[in-house]
Design a protein around this motif. Structure first.
Motif, PDB file in Angstrom:
ATOM      1  N   ARG A 262       0.832  -1.211   0.000  1.00  0.00           N
ATOM      2  CA  ARG A 262       0.000   0.000   0.000  1.00  0.00           C
ATOM      3  C   ARG A 262       0.864   1.257   0.000  1.00  0.00           C
ATOM      4  NH1 ARG A 262      -5.501  -0.684   1.240  1.00  0.00           N
ATOM      5  NH2 ARG A 262      -5.617   1.459   1.982  1.00  0.00           N
ATOM      6  N   ALA A 263       1.997   1.216   0.694  1.00  0.00           N
ATOM      7  CA  ALA A 263       2.888   2.380   0.715  1.00  0.00           C
ATOM      8  C   ALA A 263       3.380   2.680  -0.699  1.00  0.00           C
ATOM      9  CB  ALA A 263       4.069   2.120   1.657  1.00  0.00           C
ATOM     10  N   VAL A 264       3.742   1.633  -1.420  1.00  0.00           N
ATOM     11  CA  VAL A 264       4.227   1.815  -2.795  1.00  0.00           C
ATOM     12  C   VAL A 264       3.114   2.411  -3.657  1.00  0.00           C
ATOM     13  CG1 VAL A 264       4.966   0.584  -4.886  1.00  0.00           C
ATOM     14  CG2 VAL A 264       5.969  -0.008  -2.662  1.00  0.00           C
ATOM     15  N   LEU A 265       1.939   1.831  -3.534  1.00  0.00           N
ATOM     16  CA  LEU A 265       0.813   2.287  -4.343  1.00  0.00           C
ATOM     17  C   LEU A 265       0.426   3.725  -3.977  1.00  0.00           C
ATOM     18  CD1 LEU A 265      -0.380   0.512  -6.467  1.00  0.00           C
ATOM     19  CD2 LEU A 265      -2.207  -0.147  -4.907  1.00  0.00           C
ATOM     20  N   GLU A 266       0.417   4.007  -2.694  1.00  0.00           N
ATOM     21  CA  GLU A 266       0.038   5.345  -2.238  1.00  0.00           C
ATOM     22  C   GLU A 266       1.026   6.403  -2.721  1.00  0.00           C
ATOM     23  OE1 GLU A 266      -2.406   4.415   1.682  1.00  0.00           O
ATOM     24  OE2 GLU A 266      -0.857   5.956   2.010  1.00  0.00           O
ATOM     25  N   ALA A 267       2.315   6.075  -2.652  1.00  0.00           N
ATOM     26  CA  ALA A 267       3.332   7.029  -3.127  1.00  0.00           C
ATOM     27  C   ALA A 267       3.134   7.271  -4.618  1.00  0.00           C
ATOM     28  CB  ALA A 267       4.730   6.484  -2.854  1.00  0.00           C
ATOM     29  N   THR A 281      13.196   6.458  -7.782  1.00  0.00           N
ATOM     30  CA  THR A 281      12.458   7.566  -7.166  1.00  0.00           C
ATOM     31  C   THR A 281      11.344   7.022  -6.273  1.00  0.00           C
ATOM     32  OG1 THR A 281      12.885   8.812  -9.167  1.00  0.00           O
ATOM     33  CG2 THR A 281      11.203   9.687  -7.691  1.00  0.00           C
ATOM     34  N   LEU A 282      10.655   6.022  -6.792  1.00  0.00           N
ATOM     35  CA  LEU A 282       9.554   5.433  -6.037  1.00  0.00           C
ATOM     36  C   LEU A 282      10.093   4.798  -4.739  1.00  0.00           C
ATOM     37  CD1 LEU A 282       6.514   4.850  -6.149  1.00  0.00           C
ATOM     38  CD2 LEU A 282       7.010   2.768  -7.426  1.00  0.00           C
ATOM     39  N   ALA A 283      11.234   4.128  -4.851  1.00  0.00           N
ATOM     40  CA  ALA A 283      11.831   3.470  -3.685  1.00  0.00           C
ATOM     41  C   ALA A 283      12.220   4.501  -2.628  1.00  0.00           C
ATOM     42  CB  ALA A 283      13.046   2.642  -4.105  1.00  0.00           C
TER      43      ALA A 283
END
Ligand code: ATP
Length: 334
Positions: A262-267, A281-283
């Motif tokens: 969810r953190a990945v998706l939310e970002a 960047t996402l990481a």
């Protein structure tokens, strides 16, 4: 350690032994594989022969070990269990092979991770039931041929494509195990609940199944956590409400996403408008290593159709916006 991780961990193994289906009839789902395997084994039994070598390919936790034990049970044969990484030297394999009984099932998990020399020894063993044991070193080394009793190799791998073709070709039958459908996992959960002596209703089982990422191992693990919750916080009975509340405690959402997913998706949605954004960047945005995002979170998000990997970067799909209850910028209006 992730509660939704597909690899066995913690107390999984002890409990799994008790939950393993014992024969093909008890094995849930994988209709095609079951039907094909049933034929292979029946035919071998009728001929009074050992079954052809079987390759099982599929993601962790889908039942490869279970199926190998079922093959042994159906053939009324003993089983030896080992894994590719445990076989460092050809000699390790020779020792195992030469101690097999006639008709024994040799289960080789993670067969793609065997050493090269062992792999080459296996070719001959599979084809001719023979190995050459090398005695001595250097110019004085000699190969002593050793006959083996006929056996059935059951190899397991996460991807059949990882195997060198000469090895792959020596299996008489390859079974591809698929992720399970929710209704199949529901049956897995109900069966396991019965064995664990936990009361569960249909909706409760469906709720756990829907969060189990297509994987029986995860379904069984979630069931155990929900059982704890039902015992401590409710009256011991697993209903939909109890299952949802329990898995809420463990941050496993309605589709089986955990905190990291969810953190990945939310970002991706909130910081980058749904992408495209580069992996690095996402990481950084979620405070994780690139590899963690790429190897731990993304495969399931991609499989679920929530995230796409494109040449320009990671992109969220409309389903991702919907799942997090957010509205994509273009559709948000002025
Ligand atoms: P790994 O590759 O990580 O070793 P695996 O594919 O060998 O995983 P198993 O250990 O066979 O997976 O299965 C994990 C758990 O899921 C076991 O507890 C087993 O009882 C259960 N399970 C797997 N497949 C089924 C099925 N078809 N029906 C019921 N239970 C299943």
């Amino acid at each position: 350690e992730r509660i939704v991780g597909a690899a066995a961990e913690g107390d999984d193994q002890a409990v799994e032994a008790a939950l393993r289906p014992k024969d093909l009839g008890e094995f849930i789902g994988q209709e095609k594989v079951r039907q094909q395997l049933d034929l292979v084994l029946k035919a071998a039994r009728q001929r009074g022969a050992t079954a052809d070598h079987v390759l099982l390919s599929g993601a962790p936790g889908l039942g490869k070990t279970t199926l190998s034990m079922i093959i042994a049970a159906e053939m009324n044969a003993p089983i030896r269990i080992t894994s590719g990484p445990a076989i460092q030297h050809a000699g390790d394999l020779a020792a195992i092979l030469s101690s097999l009984q006639e008709g024994e099932i040799l289960f080789l998990d993670e067969i793609h991770r065997m050493s090269r020399p062992a792999e080459e020894m296996l070719y001959m063993a599979m084809e001719d039931f023979r190995v050459d044991v090398i005695v001595g070193k250097g110019p004085g080394a000699t190969a002593i041929p050793l006959d083996l009793p006929p056996f059935t190799l059951v190899g397991a791998t996460t991807r059949a494509g990882l195997l060198p073709p000469p090895l792959r070709d020596r299996f008489g039958f390859t079974a591809h195990m698929e992720f399970y459908e929710p209704h199949e996992l529901e049956r897995v959960v109900r069966r396991s609940a019965g064995l664990l002596d936990v009361e569960i209703d249909t909706d409760g089982a469906a709720e756990i199944a829907g969060r189990s990422r297509g994987t029986p191992r995860i379904a069984n693990r979630l069931l155990r956590r929900v059982r704890d919750y039902a015992q401590v916080e409710a009256d011991g009975v697993i209903t939909r409400e109890v299952a949802a509340a329990a898995l809420g405690v463990y941050e496993v959402d309605s589709r089986g996403l955990d905190r990291l997913d969810r953190a990945v998706l939310e970002a991706l949605l909130k910081l980058f408008g749904g992408g495209p954004v580069g992996l690095s960047t996402l990481a950084v945005a979620v405070g994780e290593e690139r590899e963690t995002v790429e190897e731990v979170a993304e495969p399931f998000l991609v499989r679920e159709g929530l995230l796409a990997r494109t040449p320009r970067g990671r992109v969220a799909t409309p389903a991702a916006w919907a799942h997090l209850g957010l509205v994509p910028p273009q559709a948000a209006g002025p």
